[in-house]
Design a protein around this motif. Structure first.
Motif, PDB file in Angstrom:
ATOM      1  N   ILE A 164      -5.648 -15.056  -1.251  1.00 50.06           N
ATOM      2  CA  ILE A 164      -4.483 -15.985  -1.418  1.00 50.06           C
ATOM      3  C   ILE A 164      -4.362 -16.738  -0.216  1.00 50.06           C
ATOM      4  N   GLU A 165      -4.428 -15.802   0.964  1.00 51.21           N
ATOM      5  CA  GLU A 165      -4.186 -16.478   2.273  1.00 51.21           C
ATOM      6  C   GLU A 165      -5.244 -17.403   2.581  1.00 51.21           C
ATOM      7  N   ALA A 166      -6.343 -16.955   2.082  1.00 52.50           N
ATOM      8  CA  ALA A 166      -7.526 -17.785   2.487  1.00 52.50           C
ATOM      9  C   ALA A 166      -7.513 -19.290   1.838  1.00 52.50           C
ATOM     10  N   ALA A 167      -7.196 -19.188   0.370  1.00 50.08           N
ATOM     11  CA  ALA A 167      -7.098 -20.249  -0.274  1.00 50.08           C
ATOM     12  C   ALA A 167      -5.926 -21.214   0.301  1.00 50.08           C
ATOM     13  N   ARG A 168      -4.800 -20.669   0.786  1.00 53.91           N
ATOM     14  CA  ARG A 168      -3.766 -21.563   1.577  1.00 53.91           C
ATOM     15  C   ARG A 168      -4.380 -22.154   2.856  1.00 53.91           C
ATOM     16  N   GLY A 169      -5.301 -21.411   3.656  1.00 48.44           N
ATOM     17  CA  GLY A 169      -5.738 -21.721   4.693  1.00 48.44           C
ATOM     18  C   GLY A 169      -6.568 -22.958   4.638  1.00 48.44           C
ATOM     19  N   ARG A 170      -7.369 -23.030   3.547  1.00 48.24           N
ATOM     20  CA  ARG A 170      -8.254 -24.247   2.905  1.00 48.24           C
ATOM     21  C   ARG A 170      -7.336 -25.534   2.507  1.00 48.24           C
ATOM     22  N   GLY A 171      -5.919 -25.467   2.272  1.00 48.38           N
ATOM     23  CA  GLY A 171      -5.303 -26.312   1.977  1.00 48.38           C
ATOM     24  C   GLY A 171      -5.051 -26.452   0.292  1.00 48.38           C
ATOM     25  N   GLU A 172      -5.447 -25.374  -0.377  1.00 47.10           N
ATOM     26  CA  GLU A 172      -5.147 -25.260  -1.655  1.00 47.10           C
ATOM     27  C   GLU A 172      -3.724 -24.937  -2.019  1.00 47.10           C
ATOM     28  N   ASN A 173      -3.148 -25.610  -2.942  1.00 44.77           N
ATOM     29  CA  ASN A 173      -1.592 -25.625  -3.253  1.00 44.77           C
ATOM     30  C   ASN A 173      -1.512 -24.311  -4.623  1.00 44.77           C
ATOM     31  N   VAL A 174      -1.237 -22.933  -3.981  1.00 42.51           N
ATOM     32  CA  VAL A 174      -1.104 -22.052  -4.714  1.00 42.51           C
ATOM     33  C   VAL A 174      -0.006 -21.418  -4.384  1.00 42.51           C
ATOM     34  N   THR A 175       0.780 -20.564  -5.666  1.00 42.16           N
ATOM     35  CA  THR A 175       1.872 -20.027  -5.746  1.00 42.16           C
ATOM     36  C   THR A 175       1.860 -18.870  -6.400  1.00 42.16           C
ATOM     37  N   VAL A 176       2.356 -17.864  -5.535  1.00 44.13           N
ATOM     38  CA  VAL A 176       2.192 -16.293  -6.404  1.00 44.13           C
ATOM     39  C   VAL A 176       3.488 -16.169  -7.082  1.00 44.13           C
ATOM     40  N   MET A 177       3.227 -15.782  -8.224  1.00 41.73           N
ATOM     41  CA  MET A 177       4.439 -15.335  -8.986  1.00 41.73           C
ATOM     42  C   MET A 177       4.220 -13.865  -9.607  1.00 41.73           C
ATOM     43  N   THR A 178       5.333 -13.414  -9.101  1.00 44.29           N
ATOM     44  CA  THR A 178       5.428 -11.816  -9.552  1.00 44.29           C
ATOM     45  C   THR A 178       6.660 -11.332  -9.730  1.00 44.29           C
ATOM     46  N   CYS A 179       6.988 -10.199 -10.275  1.00 42.70           N
ATOM     47  CA  CYS A 179       8.388  -9.618 -10.876  1.00 42.70           C
ATOM     48  C   CYS A 179       8.829  -8.709  -9.954  1.00 42.70           C
ATOM     49  N   LEU A 180       9.925  -8.621  -9.323  1.00 42.35           N
ATOM     50  CA  LEU A 180      10.226  -7.716  -8.574  1.00 42.35           C
ATOM     51  C   LEU A 180      11.988  -7.538  -8.541  1.00 42.35           C
TER      52      LEU A 180
END
Length: 239
Positions: free
Chosen positions: A130-146
């Protein structure tokens, strides 16, 4: 009519249409979440009973949940299809870049996982990817339950669980049961263009339903030995 919001709606003390819609949505969300919580609790208590008819009350609760969510499922589906049509029209006439807020129409992905904070090797690989995708400028959001976490931390969305389930065979591995309607509304409101599921757990199952309603592409990634882990926990290879 113990709920103050429902009482105000019934008595017509809310004038703004937007407020009525928001309060009614919140009310339906609370009712469906409480019904889901009760259903899971009953299923957990009745599942190992010898009489299969003991499951009928719990299964009827599932029907109540679907009844409550049906109007919203239809509405989100219709608006989701309209959004796809709007996007095709904008692309066809090449007007996206000339409209306010339309400058960036790159793919926007919601990544669902219930093990983002685990200390396992798999969770570490997921975080690195996920961090690598963000480093490439990809628009990603992590959805989790906590539970007991802020709604947002950077690009990580924490949903409050409806119920926390601890399996007797593996008490350290908690299952967080999310609110389906809350997830559906969040995915629609944030205008994600694709869903990526990294878990076979409850939040993964909820996430798998959302693309069917919003007509979005769904991608899934799982461990190669996930069937072996399930067999080991259940004690039955046919599971």
């Amino acid at each position: 009519m113990g709920d103050p919001t429902l009482r105000a709606l019934a008595e017509g003390r809310m004038n703004a249409q937007r407020q009525k819609e928001t309060d009614w949505f919140d009310f339906v969300t609370r009712i469906s979440d409480k019904t889901l919580d009760r259903c899971i609790k009953d299923l957990d208590q009745r599942f190992f009973q010898a009489n299969p008819f003991s499951l009928l009350p719990s299964l009827s609760s599932v029907g109540v949940i679907y009844f409550l969510l049906a109007p919203y499922s239809v509405a989100y589906n219709l608006y989701g299809r309209d959004r796809h049509l709007d996007a095709r029209i904008l692309d066809r006439f090449d007007t996206r870049d000339s409209l306010p807020g339309r400058e960036d129409h790159k793919p926007k992905a919601a990544i669902f996982t219930d093990s983002y904070y685990d200390q396992s090797r798999t969770a570490e690989v997921v975080r690195q990817q996920i961090e690598a995708a963000r480093g490439r400028g990809e628009n990603v959001t992590v959805m989790t339950c906590l539970p007991e976490a802020p709604d947002w931390v950077g690009n990580i969305r924490h949903f409050r669980p409806v119920r926390v389930y601890e399996a007797p065979e593996k008490p350290e591995q908690k299952l967080f049961i999310p609110s389906l309607l809350t997830i559906l509304d969040e995915v629609f409101r944030l205008e994600f263009t694709r869903i990526h599921v990294l878990t076979p757990g409850p939040i993964g199952m909820a996430a798998a339903l959302v693309p069917r309603i919003l007509d979005l592409p769904l991608y899934g990634t799982y461990q190669p030995n996930v069937h072996e882990e399930i067999s080991r926990i259940a004690g039955d290879e046919t599971i």
